[in-house]
Design a protein around this motif. Structure first.
Motif, mmCIF file in Angstrom:
data_model
loop_
_atom_site.group_PDB
_atom_site.id
_atom_site.type_symbol
_atom_site.label_atom_id
_atom_site.label_comp_id
_atom_site.label_asym_id
_atom_site.label_seq_id
_atom_site.Cartn_x
_atom_site.Cartn_y
_atom_site.Cartn_z
ATOM 1 N N GLN A 9 68.585 26.867 57.866
ATOM 2 C CA GLN A 9 69.855 26.262 57.462
ATOM 3 C C GLN A 9 70.689 27.259 56.687
ATOM 4 O O GLN A 9 70.191 27.948 55.778
ATOM 5 N N VAL A 10 71.970 27.356 57.023
ATOM 6 C CA VAL A 10 72.910 28.232 56.313
ATOM 7 C C VAL A 10 74.137 27.407 55.925
ATOM 8 O O VAL A 10 74.322 26.281 56.391
ATOM 9 N N PHE A 11 74.996 27.995 55.064
ATOM 10 C CA PHE A 11 76.181 27.295 54.560
ATOM 11 C C PHE A 11 77.422 28.126 54.802
ATOM 12 O O PHE A 11 77.410 29.356 54.656
ATOM 13 N N ASP A 12 78.534 27.423 55.165
ATOM 14 C CA ASP A 12 79.784 28.134 55.367
ATOM 15 C C ASP A 12 80.598 28.133 54.078
ATOM 16 O O ASP A 12 80.148 27.652 53.031
ATOM 17 N N SER A 13 81.817 28.667 54.139
ATOM 18 C CA SER A 13 82.646 28.841 52.937
ATOM 19 C C SER A 13 83.096 27.531 52.317
ATOM 20 O O SER A 13 83.533 27.493 51.166
ATOM 21 N N GLN A 14 83.011 26.422 53.061
ATOM 22 C CA GLN A 14 83.365 25.114 52.519
ATOM 23 C C GLN A 14 82.134 24.339 52.049
ATOM 24 O O GLN A 14 82.251 23.207 51.587
ATOM 25 N N GLY A 15 80.970 24.947 52.177
ATOM 26 C CA GLY A 15 79.753 24.303 51.733
ATOM 27 C C GLY A 15 79.065 23.454 52.774
ATOM 28 O O GLY A 15 78.041 22.821 52.484
ATOM 29 N N ALA A 16 79.599 23.397 53.981
ATOM 30 C CA ALA A 16 78.955 22.629 55.050
ATOM 31 C C ALA A 16 77.735 23.397 55.552
ATOM 32 O O ALA A 16 77.746 24.626 55.635
ATOM 33 N N SER A 17 76.692 22.651 55.878
ATOM 34 C CA SER A 17 75.470 23.295 56.359
ATOM 35 C C SER A 17 75.464 23.367 57.875
ATOM 36 O O SER A 17 76.023 22.504 58.566
ATOM 37 N N HIS A 18 74.819 24.408 58.391
ATOM 38 C CA HIS A 18 74.666 24.599 59.829
ATOM 39 C C HIS A 18 73.234 25.061 60.081
ATOM 40 O O HIS A 18 72.716 25.916 59.354
ATOM 41 N N THR A 19 72.601 24.482 61.056
ATOM 42 C CA THR A 19 71.231 24.866 61.393
ATOM 43 C C THR A 19 71.248 25.867 62.540
ATOM 44 O O THR A 19 71.631 25.545 63.675
#
Length: 410
Positions: free
Chosen positions: A182-192
């Motif tokens: 899991q990683v996070f983008d600049s808005q704090g949303a997570s992406h797997t």
């Protein structure tokens, strides 16, 4: 006979005060940070009866009592309270009351009030230093220690990631294994992200890193990196040798494009191995975080005040100050476990714990009262006997006075 009366009365008065002091000590047997008060008796000036070598010196009784606070170290009791603190060694917590009067205390049963201030059990503001960007300057002036309630920690986009994976060396050709992270983008949303491995030859695996198509705007490319991994005969990764660059463009939520470095080694040891055991994923690491709010604060050893955020991050927001007082016996009690400086108090130096002769702040603990019940009961019996003896002097003196009057007026 009048001297005997006044002498005995002075003893009665002194013993009454001494018993009051004992009673106060016993009443504060369980008071946090309370220091035992000791009683000092002193005689009054004596008078000489007669002249020369045969002159008799007769005292005038006992003078008004003096009391002194015994600032010995109390036992530290573990409470695990997040904002409880005890001082091991010299020093006092510095607090300020509603009239901005500076007071001192050994009672570290602190709490956070509705305004975010760290306060004592009775509402006085604890003094210390506020942090700037997680750093505290204990050389600056002290002020009310405040927690920035309601503040939001901004999201941090993932810039590096790593995962520990073993690929089974006995896997048949075209055998696959997938490992999510899991990683996070600049808005704090997570992406797997999913790292897919496929064995293509002996000691050789192809890899690809993908992101769900739903996370991308129309036309986005789910495969963000691909390549080949080679291993030596011992199962160690030989290539690639450096971080693999991952680029995620066109996120559907409108966040900035992401550039992530996939680290393939940790302390010069490969995190991707090929051994003859089942393919498996171990730990994963990444440096991103969602936005977060303060959920609680806690004191650490040494007096640092740390805020814990909903995204798992921690930040230092302040530090509790300690006052070094050269003659603490000169302090006067004002109640609420607090003391104030008197005209005879020496120079007070305020600084961080464990510096300048100040003690250590122990988090999650409180200092117990120094009252010793056995000693206080012994003193109580002693003062009671003294009071009885003084009262006997009065009755005896009174009887002698009556006998003298009967001789004069039979």
């Amino acid at each position: 006979m009048s001297a005997a009366f006044s002498i005995a009365l002075s003893a009665l008065s002194a013993d009454t005060t001494a018993i009051d002091v004992v009673g106060n000590n016993l009443a504060n047997l369980n008071t946090t940070g309370y220091k035992t008060t000791d009683v000092n008796f002193q005689d009054l000036m004596s008078q000489s009866l007669g002249e020369g070598t045969n002159a008799a010196q007769v005292g005038m009784g006992v003078g008004p009592l003096g009391t002194v606070t015994n600032f010995t170290q109390g036992t530290l009791t573990t409470t695990n309270g997040p904002t409880d603190a005890a001082i091991q060694g010299n020093g006092f917590f510095v607090v300020q009351n509603a009239t901005n009067q500076t007071l001192y205390t050994r009672d570290g049963s602190f709490q956070v009030n509705s305004a975010g201030n760290i306060v004592t059990a009775t509402g006085e503001n604890v003094q210390g230093w506020s942090a700037a960007n997680g750093a505290v300057n204990p050389n600056g002036p002290v002020g009310n220690l405040t927690v920035p309630l309601g503040t939001v920690v901004p999201a941090v986009a993932t810039s590096t990631m790593g995962l520990t994976v073993n690929l089974n060396s006995t896997t048949a050709a075209n055998g696959t294994f997938s490992a999510p992270i899991q990683v996070f983008d600049s808005q704090g949303a997570s992406h797997t992200l999913t790292v897919n491995f496929t064995e293509t030859a002996s000691n050789t695996w192809g890899y690809s890193v993908t992101i769900p198509a739903a996370d991308l705007a129309k036309g986005g490319k789910p495969t963000i990196a691909s390549g080949t991994m080679s291993f030596d005969s011992s199962g160690n990764l030989t290539s690639p040798t450096g971080p693999v660059a991952l680029t995620i463009a066109g996120l559907a939520d409108g966040a900035a494009d992401m550039k992530i470095g996939w680290n393939l080694d940790s302390s010069s040891t490969s995190t991707i191995t090929q051994y003859s055991e089942a393919s498996s994923e171990g730990s994963t690491t990444q440096d991103g975080a969602a936005a977060g709010q303060i959920v609680n604060v806690s004191l650490q050893n040494g007096g640092l005040l740390v805020a814990n955020y909903s995204n798992g991050q921690q930040t230092t927001v302040g530090q509790v100050a300690l006052a070094s007082i050269p003659n603490p016996e000169s302090l006067t009690s004002v109640g609420n476990n607090e003391l104030q400086a008197s005209a005879t108090t020496g120079s007070i130096a305020v600084g961080a714990a464990n510096t300048g002769g100040r003690g250590q702040i122990v988090a999650g603990a409180l200092e117990s009262s120094t009252v010793d019940m056995a000693i206080e009961f012994t003193n109580l019996l002693t003062y009671e006997r003294s009071y009885q003896a003084a009262s006997r002097v009065i009755t005896t003196s009174d009887q002698m006075t009556q006998d003298t009057e009967n001789l004069i007026h039979p």
